[in-house]
Design a protein around this motif. Structure first.
Motif, short mmCIF file in Angstrom:
data_model
loop_
_atom_site.label_atom_id
_atom_site.label_comp_id
_atom_site.label_asym_id
_atom_site.label_seq_id
_atom_site.Cartn_x
_atom_site.Cartn_y
_atom_site.Cartn_z
N GLY A 261 14.09 30.20 47.78
CA GLY A 261 14.29 31.47 48.44
C GLY A 261 15.45 32.24 47.84
N LEU A 262 15.85 33.30 48.53
CA LEU A 262 16.92 34.17 48.09
C LEU A 262 18.05 34.10 49.11
CD1 LEU A 262 17.29 36.13 45.69
CD2 LEU A 262 16.53 37.98 47.18
N TYR A 263 19.29 33.91 48.64
CA TYR A 263 20.43 33.70 49.52
C TYR A 263 21.59 34.60 49.12
CZ TYR A 263 17.88 29.47 50.76
OH TYR A 263 16.91 28.58 51.18
N THR A 264 22.44 34.93 50.11
CA THR A 264 23.65 35.69 49.84
C THR A 264 24.86 34.92 50.35
OG1 THR A 264 23.48 36.91 51.92
CG2 THR A 264 22.51 37.93 49.96
N ASP A 265 25.98 35.12 49.68
CA ASP A 265 27.22 34.46 50.06
C ASP A 265 28.36 35.34 49.57
OD1 ASP A 265 29.00 32.65 51.08
OD2 ASP A 265 28.32 30.94 49.88
N ARG A 266 29.59 34.94 49.89
CA ARG A 266 30.79 35.60 49.38
C ARG A 266 31.68 34.55 48.73
NH1 ARG A 266 32.25 41.29 49.25
NH2 ARG A 266 30.39 42.24 50.12
N GLU A 267 32.18 34.86 47.56
CA GLU A 267 32.99 33.91 46.82
C GLU A 267 34.32 34.55 46.44
OE1 GLU A 267 31.41 30.77 43.92
OE2 GLU A 267 32.04 32.41 42.60
N LYS A 268 35.41 33.89 46.78
CA LYS A 268 36.73 34.41 46.44
C LYS A 268 36.96 34.38 44.94
CE LYS A 268 38.81 32.87 50.81
NZ LYS A 268 39.83 32.01 51.43
N GLN A 355 26.52 24.42 41.65
CA GLN A 355 27.88 24.93 41.82
C GLN A 355 28.01 26.28 41.13
OE1 GLN A 355 31.56 23.52 39.63
NE2 GLN A 355 31.93 22.53 41.61
N VAL A 356 28.44 27.28 41.90
CA VAL A 356 28.68 28.63 41.37
C VAL A 356 30.18 28.84 41.27
CG1 VAL A 356 28.30 31.10 41.69
CG2 VAL A 356 26.56 29.47 42.46
N PRO A 364 47.17 44.05 40.50
CA PRO A 364 48.04 44.18 41.67
C PRO A 364 47.57 45.33 42.58
CG PRO A 364 49.36 43.93 39.68
CD PRO A 364 47.95 44.12 39.23
N GLY A 365 47.61 45.08 43.87
CA GLY A 365 47.24 46.10 44.83
C GLY A 365 45.78 46.09 45.24
N VAL A 366 44.93 45.35 44.52
CA VAL A 366 43.50 45.27 44.87
C VAL A 366 43.29 44.11 45.83
CG1 VAL A 366 41.18 44.87 43.98
CG2 VAL A 366 42.78 46.28 42.69
N LYS A 367 42.63 44.38 46.95
CA LYS A 367 42.39 43.34 47.94
C LYS A 367 41.35 42.35 47.44
CE LYS A 367 43.54 46.16 52.00
NZ LYS A 367 43.06 46.66 53.30
N THR A 368 41.61 41.09 47.64
CA THR A 368 40.68 40.05 47.22
C THR A 368 39.89 39.44 48.38
OG1 THR A 368 42.42 38.38 47.40
CG2 THR A 368 42.13 39.45 45.25
N ASP A 369 40.12 39.95 49.57
CA ASP A 369 39.41 39.46 50.75
C ASP A 369 38.70 40.65 51.42
OD1 ASP A 369 38.58 37.58 52.60
OD2 ASP A 369 40.24 38.03 53.96
N PRO A 370 37.39 40.59 51.67
CA PRO A 370 36.52 39.44 51.47
C PRO A 370 36.21 39.21 49.99
CG PRO A 370 35.23 41.32 52.13
CD PRO A 370 36.66 41.75 52.22
N GLY A 371 35.62 38.05 49.70
CA GLY A 371 35.32 37.70 48.33
C GLY A 371 34.21 38.56 47.73
N LEU A 372 33.88 38.26 46.49
CA LEU A 372 32.85 38.99 45.77
C LEU A 372 31.46 38.58 46.29
CD1 LEU A 372 34.30 38.58 42.18
CD2 LEU A 372 34.34 40.67 43.55
N PRO A 373 30.52 39.54 46.38
CA PRO A 373 29.17 39.19 46.84
C PRO A 373 28.43 38.36 45.80
CG PRO A 373 29.27 41.49 46.16
CD PRO A 373 30.67 40.98 46.11
#
Length: 430
Positions: A261-268, A355-356, A364-373
């Motif tokens: 199937g197709l899945y979505t997640d967020r990765e820091k 494992q991804v 600097p100054g760019v928010k890292t939370d939430p992670g990348l889609p």
């Protein structure tokens, strides 16, 4: 001459015979893609929420000789006449009610003008006709409200934001709101349309759209506005594969068990996420991972997808790297599981750990939370037969064609040589 024509016809027939025998038949029958839980896909009614900016700047007269508000009303009337019957549509406004100077009040000025549901065209048009440019531009709160409007169901959900300016209610950054919506894993897409946008508006609307995999369009004319909104509404009505939200873990032992199937997640940033897939003997695992770049990142980055045993031994990997601005980076892998012999248990699957990993970093100054889609596509199919392995001789399926052509050339050469010798014999005799 007659002999040559017959020979040419014979060679063509021979080539056609070989081609018919070696080319695989194409199965054009379409089948519904199953959900990851093995059940048929459940598609409810697709939902669309049109979010319209009704702030004071919409009085500006610069679209085909009309005000931006008039152009928007005309476009909405045309769109409402063409909404597909199966689409549930709603209309939300921002800046439509409060004309004052109190920022705190103005930044809460968003409401559902027409609730998301089966469309009554007369009621929706009447509601739009009452709108007049009024107040502030609270895009962030409007997006939050639209996400609430679209809750429920597992079909396509789409927000179409139409505005002529950037958000005036900072520090609630609408781009961060869009990322938070994407991080919820509800597969809600935001498309943005800018009416005669300036550079700052264009940048903000592009960021909002990219955060959820949507599109940004700059609009200069009324027909362009109505045409684009119609296109986006029609796109929502098209059946799509809806990714299922999942949460990968740091180790294989606690990783979620995934089916095709197709899945979505967020990765820091610079994180590893692991998932598990069962593969039976004689099957082949095919997997791909895509990481969306929804904010500014440093150059020199990459994504790595590894298939491993439960003990951590790497089986196969796929990787991709880049050093410039991109919206998406993807990689994939294939792992064929050897067929079991007669004495082995053919019903016992092997658990493969996927494992991804990514090597992104932020300035600097760019928010890292939430992670990348992250979007993960998994399929398990029957493995290739050893005698017809697509990698044979390093030529893929092309070696069949090469062999057929070589055999055809040999036969044609023998026939042509025989005919030539016969003609020379006849010539000597005469």
């Amino acid at each position: 001459m007659i002999t040559r024509k017959r020979l040419a016809a014979g060679v063509c027939a021979l080539v056609a015979t070989f081609a018919t025998g070696i080319l695989p038949a194409v199965d054009t029958a379409a089948s519904a893609a199953p959900r990851p839980d093995g059940q048929p896909a459940q598609q409810g009614a697709p939902k669309v929420d049109l979010v319209l900016d009704v702030s004071g700047s919409m009085r500006t007269t610069d679209i085909d000789g009309k005000s931006r508000m008039s152009a928007a009303k005309q476009a909405f009337n045309e769109v409402l006449d063409s909404v597909p019957q199966e689409v549930q549509l709603g209309i939300r406004t921002l800046g439509a009610n409060y004309p004052g100077e109190d920022r705190k009040v103005g930044c809460k000025d968003t409401r559902a003008l027409y609730p998301v549901g089966p469309l009554n065209r007369t009621e929706a048009k009447t509601a739009v006709a009452t709108l007049a440019p009024t107040g502030w531009t609270p895009i962030g709160p409007a997006l939050q409200g639209a996400a609430e409007d679209l809750k429920g169901g597992d079909a396509t959900r789409r927000i179409v934001l139409i505005t002529d300016g950037e958000d005036t209610c900072q520090p609630l950054d609408p781009c961060e709101v869009a990322r938070d919506i994407a991080a919820q894993g509800i597969h809600l897409t935001i498309d943005t349309l800018g009416l005669i946008p300036d550079a700052k508006t264009r940048e903000q609307l592009t960021c909002i759209a990219e955060a959820t995999g949507g599109t940004y369009t700059s609009v200069q004319h009324t027909d362009q506005l109505s045409g684009k909104v119609k296109q986006l509404v029609d796109r929502a009505a098209d059946p799509v594969a809806v990714p299922v939200a999942t949460n990968g873990t740091a180790s294989c032992e606690s990783a979620p068990q995934l089916k095709p199937g197709l899945y979505t997640d967020r990765e820091k940033f610079a994180e590893h996420r692991t998932y598990k897939v069962d593969v039976l003997p004689g099957q082949e695992l095919r997997a791909s991972a895509s990481v969306g770049v929804d904010r500014q990142t440093n150059p020199d980055y990459g994504v790595l997808l590894r298939a491993m045993t439960t003990h951590g031994r790497e089986i196969v990997r796929g990787s991709e790297a880049g050093d410039g601005r991109t919206d998406l980076i993807s990689t994939g892998l294939r792992y064929p599981k050897a067929a079991a012999d007669d004495s082995a248990d053919k019903s016992t699957p092997e658990t493969v750990c996927l494992q991804v990993s990514n090597s992104f970093s932020a300035p600097p100054g760019v928010k890292t939370d939430p992670g990348l889609p992250v979007e993960l596509a998994i399929d398990v199919v029957d493995g290739p037969h050893p005698a017809s392995d697509v990698a044979s001789f390093g030529l893929g399926r092309g070696w069949w064609l090469l062999g057929a052509l070589a055999l055809t050339g040999l036969v044609a050469g023998l026939v042509w040589g025989w005919i030539s010798r016969w003609r020379i014999a006849v010539w000597r005799t005469n």
